[in-house]
Design an enzyme around this catalytic site. Structure first.
Site, short mmCIF file in Angstrom:
data_model
loop_
_atom_site.label_atom_id
_atom_site.label_comp_id
_atom_site.label_asym_id
_atom_site.label_seq_id
_atom_site.Cartn_x
_atom_site.Cartn_y
_atom_site.Cartn_z
N SER A 153 0.62 -1.46 0.24
CA SER A 153 0.31 -0.38 -0.13
C SER A 153 0.81 1.69 -0.20
CB SER A 153 -1.17 0.28 1.16
OG SER A 153 -1.31 1.20 1.92
N TYR A 166 0.04 -0.75 9.86
CA TYR A 166 -0.27 -1.35 9.21
C TYR A 166 0.97 -0.76 8.22
CZ TYR A 166 -2.62 -0.99 4.35
OH TYR A 166 -3.25 -2.30 3.08
N1 LIG Z 1 -8.87 -1.08 -0.67
C1 LIG Z 1 -7.63 -0.13 -1.19
O1 LIG Z 1 -7.90 1.06 -0.97
C2 LIG Z 1 -6.40 -0.97 -0.22
C3 LIG Z 1 -5.11 -0.06 -0.62
C4 LIG Z 1 -3.82 -0.32 -0.05
C5 LIG Z 1 -3.55 -1.69 -0.34
N2 LIG Z 1 -5.07 -1.89 0.17
C6 LIG Z 1 -4.82 -3.78 0.28
O2 LIG Z 1 -5.73 -4.83 -0.64
C7 LIG Z 1 -5.67 -6.06 -0.24
C8 LIG Z 1 -7.54 -6.55 -0.29
O3 LIG Z 1 -8.00 -5.00 0.66
P1 LIG Z 1 -9.34 -4.39 -0.17
O4 LIG Z 1 -9.71 -3.72 -0.01
O5 LIG Z 1 -9.97 -5.94 -1.46
O6 LIG Z 1 -10.06 -4.95 1.39
P2 LIG Z 1 -11.71 -6.04 1.25
O7 LIG Z 1 -11.99 -6.11 2.64
O8 LIG Z 1 -12.67 -5.93 -0.22
O9 LIG Z 1 -11.21 -7.39 0.63
C9 LIG Z 1 -10.19 -8.15 1.44
C10 LIG Z 1 -10.58 -9.70 1.49
O10 LIG Z 1 -9.62 -10.69 2.99
C11 LIG Z 1 -9.99 -10.99 3.62
N3 LIG Z 1 -8.82 -11.25 5.31
C12 LIG Z 1 -9.22 -10.50 5.68
N4 LIG Z 1 -8.62 -10.92 6.73
C13 LIG Z 1 -7.91 -12.51 6.71
C14 LIG Z 1 -7.59 -13.41 7.11
N5 LIG Z 1 -6.82 -12.97 8.33
N6 LIG Z 1 -7.11 -15.09 6.39
C15 LIG Z 1 -8.32 -14.26 5.16
N7 LIG Z 1 -9.19 -13.73 4.55
C16 LIG Z 1 -9.08 -12.17 4.97
C17 LIG Z 1 -11.37 -10.31 3.60
O11 LIG Z 1 -12.72 -11.46 4.39
C18 LIG Z 1 -11.91 -10.09 2.57
O12 LIG Z 1 -12.80 -10.90 1.97
C19 LIG Z 1 -4.42 -6.06 1.40
O13 LIG Z 1 -4.04 -6.32 1.48
C20 LIG Z 1 -5.90 -4.68 1.69
O14 LIG Z 1 -4.29 -3.98 2.51
C21 LIG Z 1 -6.20 -2.07 -0.16
#
Ligand SMILES: NC(=O)c1ccc[n+]([C@@H]2O[C@H](COP(=O)([O-])OP(=O)(O)OC[C@H]3O[C@@H](n4cnc5c(N)ncnc54)[C@H](O)[C@@H]3O)[C@@H](O)[C@H]2O)c1
Length: 277
Positions: A153, A166
């Site tokens: 991120s 984070y």
């Molecule tokens: N959305 C953003 O703007 C953004 C920005 C930077 C980084 N990210 C990263 O992208 C990745 C995906 O995030 P997202 O935005 O799709 O979030 P999201 O919440 O839509 O999806 C994440 C999924 O991961 C699952 N999850 C969480 N903890 C878990 C665990 N311990 N074991 C198994 N599954 C688990 C959740 O149940 C969920 O279905 C993450 O690593 C997040 O940090 C997202």
């Protein structure tokens, strides 16, 4: 027309929702066979069903990536189910924010566990399997470059107030990426990282309700971002908007296709042009 990832075995953590789900659908759409993980069986099975309905192959491996025995089970599911292992995407995760003076040890370790320790254990468990598959490929004269994509991120690259846990975890995964790129060249495996800016998912959903939570690993964790904050953040993005999960998946896909076989140890920003925060 041949598909780019025909027959490849791809594992994606946290692929029941959001970016992970879009990554899984994208890879499956290009012919990969998927191992789908999420905390609970229900969202994982929904992605499995969506892939099967589109004519693809997928199996689920539900459970928390933070569980100490998860990595062996996850890699074992791919090996037993599909007899291979070609792509691993370490995507699962969530945020649990506080300013540093209010951040508990529990908060600190939970976020390091999910974003850093879990990918470490998964890649540690994968190494001997990849090594022996790479040897079998070499012995048979087959060319097959395997691919690891870790998810980071902009918080990990530039820091973000309220996210010490984070930001540290997401910075750590870039170090793991660059280190394993050096260790794994000899087993014909590239290791890269995608760092996202603002992508529209459950994690960043605009919600005025400050009580919006999701249950993650038995804890009620606040999710969503205030709509005014979302709008302000979007204004600072050169493309003028948050990305979609499909656009986010596209950046991971670039590292999975044969055209990127000679690209390793890289951190790609998928941010709509934002180069800092
Ligand atoms: N959305 C953003 O703007 C953004 C920005 C930077 C980084 N990210 C990263 O992208 C990745 C995906 O995030 P997202 O935005 O799709 O979030 P999201 O919440 O839509 O999806 C994440 C999924 O991961 C699952 N999850 C969480 N903890 C878990 C665990 N311990 N074991 C198994 N599954 C688990 C959740 O149940 C969920 O279905 C993450 O690593 C997040 O940090 C997202």
């Amino acid at each position: 027309m041949s598909l780019k990832l025909e027959g490849k075995v791809a594992l994606v953590t946290g692929s029941g929702r959001g970016i992970g789900r879009s990554i899984a659908l994208k890879l499956a759409g290009e012919g990969a066979r998927l191992v789908i993980n999420d905390l609970d069986a229900e969202p994982a099975m929904e992605t499995v069903e969506a892939i099967r309905a589109a004519g693809g192959e997928a199996i689920a491996c539900a459970g928390s990536v933070s569980a100490p025995d998860f990595a062996e089970r996850f890699i074992g599911t791919a090996v037993e189910g599909f007899k291979g292992l070609d792509i691993i995407v370490n995507n699962a995760g969530y945020t649990w924010d506080s300013v540093v003076q209010k951040m508990t040890d529990e908060q600190w370790y939970a976020i390091l566990d999910v974003h850093l320790t879990a990918p470490f254990r998964i890649l540690r468990a994968a190494q001997p399997v990849i090594r022996s598959l790479a040897k079998a490929d070499a012995d048979a004269g087959r060319r097959n470059v395997r691919k690891i994509v870790n998810i980071s991120s902009v918080a990990g690259l530039f820091g973000n107030a309220g996210q010490t846990n984070y930001a540290v975890a997401k910075a750590g995964i870039t170090g793991m990426t660059r280190t394993l790129a050096k260790e794994w060249g000899r087993i014909d495996t590239t290791v890269n990282c995608v760092a996202y800016g603002l992508i529209r998912t459950r994690l960043t959903e605009a919600t005025a309700d400050a009580r919006s939570t999701a249950t993650i690993d038995g804890r009620d964790i606040r999710i969503g971002v205030n709509p005014d904050v979302m709008e302000m953040m979007a204004r600072s993005i050169p493309l003028g908007r948050a990305g979609t999960s499909e656009e986010a998946a596209g950046a991971v896909y670039l590292f999975c296709i044969p055209e990127s076989d000679y690209v390793s140890g890289q951190v790609l920003m998928c941010t709509g042009g934002l180069t800092g925060i």
